[in-house]
Write a protein that holds these residues in place. Structure first.
Motif, short mmCIF file in Angstrom:
data_model
loop_
_atom_site.label_atom_id
_atom_site.label_comp_id
_atom_site.label_asym_id
_atom_site.label_seq_id
_atom_site.Cartn_x
_atom_site.Cartn_y
_atom_site.Cartn_z
N ALA A 121 3.90 7.72 3.89
CA ALA A 121 4.05 6.50 3.10
C ALA A 121 5.50 6.01 3.12
CB ALA A 121 3.58 6.73 1.67
N MET A 122 6.45 6.93 3.04
CA MET A 122 7.86 6.55 3.10
C MET A 122 8.20 5.95 4.46
SD MET A 122 9.05 7.04 0.11
CE MET A 122 10.80 6.99 0.32
N ALA A 123 7.61 6.48 5.52
CA ALA A 123 7.83 5.92 6.85
C ALA A 123 7.23 4.52 6.94
CB ALA A 123 7.22 6.83 7.91
N ASN B 226 0.82 -1.21 0.00
CA ASN B 226 0.00 0.00 0.00
C ASN B 226 0.86 1.26 0.00
OD1 ASN B 226 -2.37 -1.46 -0.02
ND2 ASN B 226 -2.51 -1.52 2.20
N ALA B 227 1.97 1.23 0.71
CA ALA B 227 2.86 2.40 0.74
C ALA B 227 3.45 2.67 -0.64
CB ALA B 227 3.97 2.19 1.77
N HIS B 228 3.80 1.62 -1.39
CA HIS B 228 4.30 1.82 -2.75
C HIS B 228 3.25 2.48 -3.63
CE1 HIS B 228 7.72 -1.09 -2.18
NE2 HIS B 228 8.28 -0.10 -2.84
N ILE B 229 2.02 2.03 -3.50
CA ILE B 229 0.93 2.62 -4.30
C ILE B 229 0.73 4.09 -3.93
CG2 ILE B 229 -1.57 2.55 -4.71
CD1 ILE B 229 -1.35 -0.50 -4.53
N ILE B 230 0.77 4.40 -2.63
CA ILE B 230 0.60 5.79 -2.17
C ILE B 230 1.74 6.67 -2.66
CG2 ILE B 230 0.53 7.27 -0.12
CD1 ILE B 230 -0.98 4.97 1.28
N VAL B 231 2.98 6.16 -2.61
CA VAL B 231 4.13 6.95 -3.08
C VAL B 231 3.99 7.29 -4.56
CG1 VAL B 231 6.61 6.82 -3.56
CG2 VAL B 231 5.75 6.15 -1.32
N VAL B 232 3.65 6.31 -5.37
CA VAL B 232 3.50 6.55 -6.82
C VAL B 232 2.35 7.53 -7.08
CG1 VAL B 232 2.89 5.46 -9.02
CG2 VAL B 232 4.51 4.36 -7.49
N THR B 233 1.23 7.34 -6.40
CA THR B 233 0.08 8.23 -6.57
C THR B 233 0.40 9.66 -6.16
OG1 THR B 233 -1.40 6.36 -6.17
CG2 THR B 233 -2.35 8.56 -6.01
N CYS B 234 1.09 9.82 -5.03
CA CYS B 234 1.45 11.17 -4.55
C CYS B 234 2.39 11.86 -5.54
CB CYS B 234 2.10 11.10 -3.17
SG CYS B 234 0.92 10.87 -1.84
N CYS B 235 3.35 11.13 -6.06
CA CYS B 235 4.29 11.74 -7.01
C CYS B 235 3.56 12.21 -8.27
CB CYS B 235 5.39 10.75 -7.37
SG CYS B 235 6.55 10.45 -6.03
N ILE B 236 2.64 11.40 -8.77
CA ILE B 236 1.86 11.79 -9.95
C ILE B 236 0.99 13.00 -9.63
CG2 ILE B 236 -0.01 11.05 -11.49
CD1 ILE B 236 1.20 8.21 -11.31
N CYS B 237 0.34 13.00 -8.46
CA CYS B 237 -0.53 14.13 -8.09
C CYS B 237 0.26 15.42 -7.88
CB CYS B 237 -1.31 13.79 -6.83
SG CYS B 237 -2.59 12.55 -7.11
N ILE B 238 1.45 15.32 -7.29
CA ILE B 238 2.29 16.51 -7.11
C ILE B 238 2.68 17.07 -8.48
CG2 ILE B 238 4.58 17.30 -6.36
CD1 ILE B 238 4.22 15.52 -3.88
N LEU B 239 3.06 16.20 -9.39
CA LEU B 239 3.44 16.64 -10.74
C LEU B 239 2.27 17.34 -11.43
CD1 LEU B 239 5.58 16.60 -12.99
CD2 LEU B 239 4.58 14.45 -13.74
N ILE B 240 1.09 16.76 -11.38
CA ILE B 240 -0.09 17.36 -12.01
C ILE B 240 -0.45 18.69 -11.35
CG2 ILE B 240 -2.59 17.08 -12.34
CD1 ILE B 240 -2.03 14.06 -12.72
N THR B 241 -0.36 18.74 -10.01
CA THR B 241 -0.69 19.97 -9.28
C THR B 241 0.27 21.10 -9.64
OG1 THR B 241 -1.54 18.64 -7.47
CG2 THR B 241 -1.06 20.93 -6.99
N ILE C 271 -0.12 19.12 1.50
CA ILE C 271 -0.86 17.94 1.95
C ILE C 271 -0.28 16.67 1.32
CG2 ILE C 271 -3.10 16.76 1.79
CD1 ILE C 271 -4.37 19.59 1.98
N LEU C 272 0.02 16.70 0.03
CA LEU C 272 0.59 15.54 -0.64
C LEU C 272 1.98 15.21 -0.12
CD1 LEU C 272 -0.62 16.28 -4.27
CD2 LEU C 272 -1.34 14.37 -2.82
N ALA C 273 2.77 16.23 0.23
CA ALA C 273 4.10 15.99 0.79
C ALA C 273 3.99 15.31 2.15
CB ALA C 273 4.87 17.29 0.90
N GLY C 274 3.01 15.70 2.96
CA GLY C 274 2.80 15.03 4.24
C GLY C 274 2.39 13.58 4.06
#
Length: 90
Positions: free
Chosen positions: A68-70, A31-46, A60-63
């Motif tokens: 997820a990294m933890a 689940n953490a891998h999925i969240i990391v990939v999703t956050c990176c894509i969302c940060i790029l789009i934002t 919010i996405l950085a938090g």
């Protein structure tokens, strides 16, 4: 003593990346891998869209990315010994 590194990047395995130290699949790491990939894509789009609320969304996405990294580093059981790197006497 000289350390010989025998790690081969060509043998990367997603199954091993999502496993705990005993080789069982870890739902938390998956689940953490999925969240990391999703956050990176969302940060790029934002950042590309650059609207008025960009800074708040990126914060919010950085938090969430930090959490997820933890979770990727969390492990309930003791690690096994690493045998890929050996010290050799010269």
């Amino acid at each position: 003593m000289k350390t010989i590194n025998k790690t081969e990047i060509g043998k990367f395995s997603w199954a091993e990346a999502n496993s705990d130290p005993n080789g069982k699949t870890s739902g938390t790491k998956f689940n953490a891998h999925i969240i990391v990939v999703t956050c990176c894509i969302c940060i790029l789009i934002t950042v590309i869209r650059n609207t008025a609320d960009t800074l708040a969304l990126v914060g919010i996405l950085a938090g969430l990315l930090t959490a997820a990294m933890a979770a990727l580093n969390a492990s309930k059981k003791k690690d096994t010994n690493d045998t890929t790197n050996k010290e050799v006497k010269e």
